[in-house]
Design a protein around this motif. Structure first.
Motif, PDB file in Angstrom:
ATOM      1  N   LEU A 162       0.820  -1.206   0.000  1.00 21.44           N
ATOM      2  CA  LEU A 162       0.000   0.000   0.000  1.00 21.44           C
ATOM      3  C   LEU A 162       0.858   1.262   0.000  1.00 21.44           C
ATOM      4  O   LEU A 162       0.492   2.262  -0.617  1.00 21.44           O
ATOM      5  CB  LEU A 162      -0.921   0.009   1.218  1.00 21.44           C
ATOM      6  CG  LEU A 162      -2.050  -1.029   1.228  1.00 21.44           C
ATOM      7  CD1 LEU A 162      -2.870  -0.910   2.504  1.00 21.44           C
ATOM      8  CD2 LEU A 162      -2.945  -0.866   0.010  1.00 21.44           C
ATOM      9  N   LEU A 163       1.980   1.210   0.694  1.00 18.99           N
ATOM     10  CA  LEU A 163       2.827   2.388   0.795  1.00 18.99           C
ATOM     11  C   LEU A 163       3.532   2.707  -0.520  1.00 18.99           C
ATOM     12  O   LEU A 163       3.649   3.870  -0.908  1.00 18.99           O
ATOM     13  CB  LEU A 163       3.868   2.182   1.906  1.00 18.99           C
ATOM     14  CG  LEU A 163       4.657   3.414   2.358  1.00 18.99           C
ATOM     15  CD1 LEU A 163       3.729   4.446   2.969  1.00 18.99           C
ATOM     16  CD2 LEU A 163       5.739   3.004   3.345  1.00 18.99           C
ATOM     17  N   VAL A 164       3.974   1.683  -1.211  1.00 22.31           N
ATOM     18  CA  VAL A 164       4.765   1.888  -2.432  1.00 22.31           C
ATOM     19  C   VAL A 164       3.887   1.875  -3.682  1.00 22.31           C
ATOM     20  O   VAL A 164       3.961   2.780  -4.520  1.00 22.31           O
ATOM     21  CB  VAL A 164       5.866   0.816  -2.550  1.00 22.31           C
ATOM     22  CG1 VAL A 164       6.628   0.977  -3.860  1.00 22.31           C
ATOM     23  CG2 VAL A 164       6.813   0.901  -1.363  1.00 22.31           C
ATOM     24  N   ALA A 165       3.052   0.857  -3.800  1.00 24.36           N
ATOM     25  CA  ALA A 165       2.251   0.700  -5.027  1.00 24.36           C
ATOM     26  C   ALA A 165       1.025   1.600  -5.007  1.00 24.36           C
ATOM     27  O   ALA A 165       0.763   2.343  -5.951  1.00 24.36           O
ATOM     28  CB  ALA A 165       1.844  -0.757  -5.206  1.00 24.36           C
ATOM     29  N   GLY A 166       0.257   1.534  -3.927  1.00 25.43           N
ATOM     30  CA  GLY A 166      -0.937   2.364  -3.811  1.00 25.43           C
ATOM     31  C   GLY A 166      -1.912   2.123  -4.940  1.00 25.43           C
ATOM     32  O   GLY A 166      -2.276   0.990  -5.249  1.00 25.43           O
ATOM     33  N   ALA A 167      -2.354   3.217  -5.572  1.00 25.20           N
ATOM     34  CA  ALA A 167      -3.380   3.133  -6.615  1.00 25.20           C
ATOM     35  C   ALA A 167      -2.856   2.521  -7.898  1.00 25.20           C
ATOM     36  O   ALA A 167      -3.650   2.204  -8.789  1.00 25.20           O
ATOM     37  CB  ALA A 167      -3.941   4.522  -6.894  1.00 25.20           C
ATOM     38  N   ASN A 168      -1.529   2.362  -8.052  1.00 20.92           N
ATOM     39  CA  ASN A 168      -0.977   1.798  -9.280  1.00 20.92           C
ATOM     40  C   ASN A 168      -1.271   0.310  -9.418  1.00 20.92           C
ATOM     41  O   ASN A 168      -1.134  -0.254 -10.509  1.00 20.92           O
ATOM     42  CB  ASN A 168       0.534   2.022  -9.334  1.00 20.92           C
ATOM     43  CG  ASN A 168       0.878   3.504  -9.381  1.00 20.92           C
ATOM     44  OD1 ASN A 168       0.170   4.289 -10.008  1.00 20.92           O
ATOM     45  ND2 ASN A 168       1.953   3.891  -8.705  1.00 20.92           N
ATOM     46  N   LEU A 169      -1.655  -0.326  -8.323  1.00 21.28           N
ATOM     47  CA  LEU A 169      -1.972  -1.749  -8.339  1.00 21.28           C
ATOM     48  C   LEU A 169      -3.476  -1.930  -8.335  1.00 21.28           C
ATOM     49  O   LEU A 169      -4.154  -1.481  -7.401  1.00 21.28           O
ATOM     50  CB  LEU A 169      -1.351  -2.445  -7.122  1.00 21.28           C
ATOM     51  CG  LEU A 169      -1.462  -3.962  -7.055  1.00 21.28           C
ATOM     52  CD1 LEU A 169      -0.677  -4.596  -8.198  1.00 21.28           C
ATOM     53  CD2 LEU A 169      -0.947  -4.470  -5.709  1.00 21.28           C
ATOM     54  N   PRO A 170      -4.068  -2.567  -9.365  1.00 24.22           N
ATOM     55  CA  PRO A 170      -5.513  -2.741  -9.427  1.00 24.22           C
ATOM     56  C   PRO A 170      -6.049  -3.478  -8.206  1.00 24.22           C
ATOM     57  O   PRO A 170      -5.450  -4.444  -7.732  1.00 24.22           O
ATOM     58  CB  PRO A 170      -5.718  -3.562 -10.715  1.00 24.22           C
ATOM     59  CG  PRO A 170      -4.512  -3.274 -11.542  1.00 24.22           C
ATOM     60  CD  PRO A 170      -3.391  -3.095 -10.566  1.00 24.22           C
ATOM     61  N   TRP A 171      -7.154  -2.998  -7.681  1.00 23.15           N
ATOM     62  CA  TRP A 171      -7.839  -3.571  -6.515  1.00 23.15           C
ATOM     63  C   TRP A 171      -6.972  -3.547  -5.259  1.00 23.15           C
ATOM     64  O   TRP A 171      -7.226  -4.288  -4.309  1.00 23.15           O
ATOM     65  CB  TRP A 171      -8.281  -5.008  -6.796  1.00 23.15           C
ATOM     66  CG  TRP A 171      -9.339  -5.123  -7.838  1.00 23.15           C
ATOM     67  CD1 TRP A 171      -9.163  -5.192  -9.183  1.00 23.15           C
ATOM     68  CD2 TRP A 171     -10.760  -5.187  -7.618  1.00 23.15           C
ATOM     69  NE1 TRP A 171     -10.380  -5.283  -9.829  1.00 23.15           N
ATOM     70  CE2 TRP A 171     -11.372  -5.290  -8.901  1.00 23.15           C
ATOM     71  CE3 TRP A 171     -11.562  -5.186  -6.474  1.00 23.15           C
ATOM     72  CZ2 TRP A 171     -12.754  -5.380  -9.055  1.00 23.15           C
ATOM     73  CZ3 TRP A 171     -12.936  -5.272  -6.640  1.00 23.15           C
ATOM     74  CH2 TRP A 171     -13.520  -5.361  -7.907  1.00 23.15           C
ATOM     75  N   SER A 172      -5.970  -2.676  -5.222  1.00 23.81           N
ATOM     76  CA  SER A 172      -5.105  -2.612  -4.047  1.00 23.81           C
ATOM     77  C   SER A 172      -5.862  -2.117  -2.811  1.00 23.81           C
ATOM     78  O   SER A 172      -5.417  -2.344  -1.677  1.00 23.81           O
ATOM     79  CB  SER A 172      -3.918  -1.685  -4.325  1.00 23.81           C
ATOM     80  OG  SER A 172      -4.357  -0.366  -4.627  1.00 23.81           O
ATOM     81  N   GLU A 173      -7.002  -1.457  -3.011  1.00 25.70           N
ATOM     82  CA  GLU A 173      -7.783  -0.967  -1.877  1.00 25.70           C
ATOM     83  C   GLU A 173      -8.261  -2.098  -0.975  1.00 25.70           C
ATOM     84  O   GLU A 173      -8.549  -1.888   0.209  1.00 25.70           O
ATOM     85  CB  GLU A 173      -9.006  -0.173  -2.368  1.00 25.70           C
ATOM     86  CG  GLU A 173      -8.664   1.015  -3.258  1.00 25.70           C
ATOM     87  CD  GLU A 173      -8.668   0.628  -4.729  1.00 25.70           C
ATOM     88  OE1 GLU A 173      -8.600  -0.586  -5.011  1.00 25.70           O
ATOM     89  OE2 GLU A 173      -8.728   1.530  -5.578  1.00 25.70           O
ATOM     90  N   LEU A 174      -8.356  -3.303  -1.527  1.00 26.81           N
ATOM     91  CA  LEU A 174      -8.839  -4.439  -0.744  1.00 26.81           C
ATOM     92  C   LEU A 174      -7.778  -5.010   0.190  1.00 26.81           C
ATOM     93  O   LEU A 174      -8.098  -5.843   1.046  1.00 26.81           O
ATOM     94  CB  LEU A 174      -9.337  -5.547  -1.685  1.00 26.81           C
ATOM     95  CG  LEU A 174     -10.682  -5.292  -2.371  1.00 26.81           C
ATOM     96  CD1 LEU A 174     -10.977  -6.411  -3.364  1.00 26.81           C
ATOM     97  CD2 LEU A 174     -11.798  -5.174  -1.344  1.00 26.81           C
ATOM     98  N   VAL A 175      -6.536  -4.583   0.043  1.00 27.00           N
ATOM     99  CA  VAL A 175      -5.459  -5.124   0.885  1.00 27.00           C
ATOM    100  C   VAL A 175      -5.708  -4.815   2.359  1.00 27.00           C
ATOM    101  O   VAL A 175      -5.553  -5.690   3.223  1.00 27.00           O
ATOM    102  CB  VAL A 175      -4.092  -4.562   0.439  1.00 27.00           C
ATOM    103  CG1 VAL A 175      -3.002  -4.937   1.440  1.00 27.00           C
ATOM    104  CG2 VAL A 175      -3.732  -5.087  -0.940  1.00 27.00           C
TER     105      VAL A 175
END
Length: 212
Positions: free
Chosen positions: A172-185
């Protein structure tokens, strides 16, 4: 003795609150992602009535998710008790409160966009999207890393869960919004921690406490 009795329910409270937060937050994210597959940050977005209804339902879940998260955070801190480190406690509380604040700000901005039907005025949409993906997710990352650090130092979290926490926080700190569906982490991590707390909770024997 009274203080000890008060603490007996804390692990269960943390576990239940964490599960409620994870379910509500995860459901809200899934609804938004299904309604807006490309995210909300694009310049050309047309949202029909069905999509607007889905997004509105998701936004209505967020306040309850935030409330459950506050209970989750408070119950987790109570388990630390007198072993609390002031520095880590400050980061823990600060990141958790900022996460809730940015989450509520994002929801409020998104509701305003929906209510005013600002299809040709992307400022509110970009503001809500940036608040969630840039700031809220980063605060969630700091909260995960801090909680995992405290859990490792005090030995209250199993080693695999600490490793998962560090990995989730860094994603979350590095990728954030650049990773699809990262909000679910974040809700996924909260669910795993909560289930571990409920599973590891000492069984209640039902025997009355011995008289002093």
């Amino acid at each position: 003795m009274e203080r000890k009795r008060e603490r007996l329910g804390t692990p269960r409270a943390a576990g239940i609150a964490g599960v409620v937060f994870a379910v509500l937050m995860g459901l809200a994210i899934v609804l938004v992602r299904l309604a807006l597959p490309g995210g909300a940050g694009g310049h050309e977005i047309t949202v029909d009535a069905a999509q607007r209804s889905t997004v509105r339902t998701a936004l209505e879940l967020l306040p309850y998710a935030g409330i459950a998260f506050l209970w989750f955070m408070g119950a987790l801190r109570e388990q630390v008790g007198e072993a609390e480190d002031r520095f880590m406690a400050t980061v823990f509380l600060g990141s958790g409160l900022l996460f809730v604040a940015t989450l509520f700000g994002c929801a409020a901005a998104a509701v305003t966009v929906l209510d005013e039907n600002q299809q040709d005025a992307p400022f509110g949409r970009h503001f809500a999207y940036t608040l969630l993906t840039t700031y809220s997710l980063r605060m969630a990352a700091v909260f995960i890393l801090t909680t995992s650090t405290i859990g490792r130092r005090l030995g209250v979290l199993p080693r695999p869960l600490v490793v998962i926490g560090f990995a989730a926080g860094l994603i979350l700190l590095v990728a954030g919004a650049n990773l699809p569906w990262s909000e679910l982490v974040f809700p996924a991590w909260a669910l795993i921690v909560s289930l571990d707390i409920l599973r590891a909770r000492p069984p209640v024997t039902g025997r009355p406490a011995a008289s002093p």
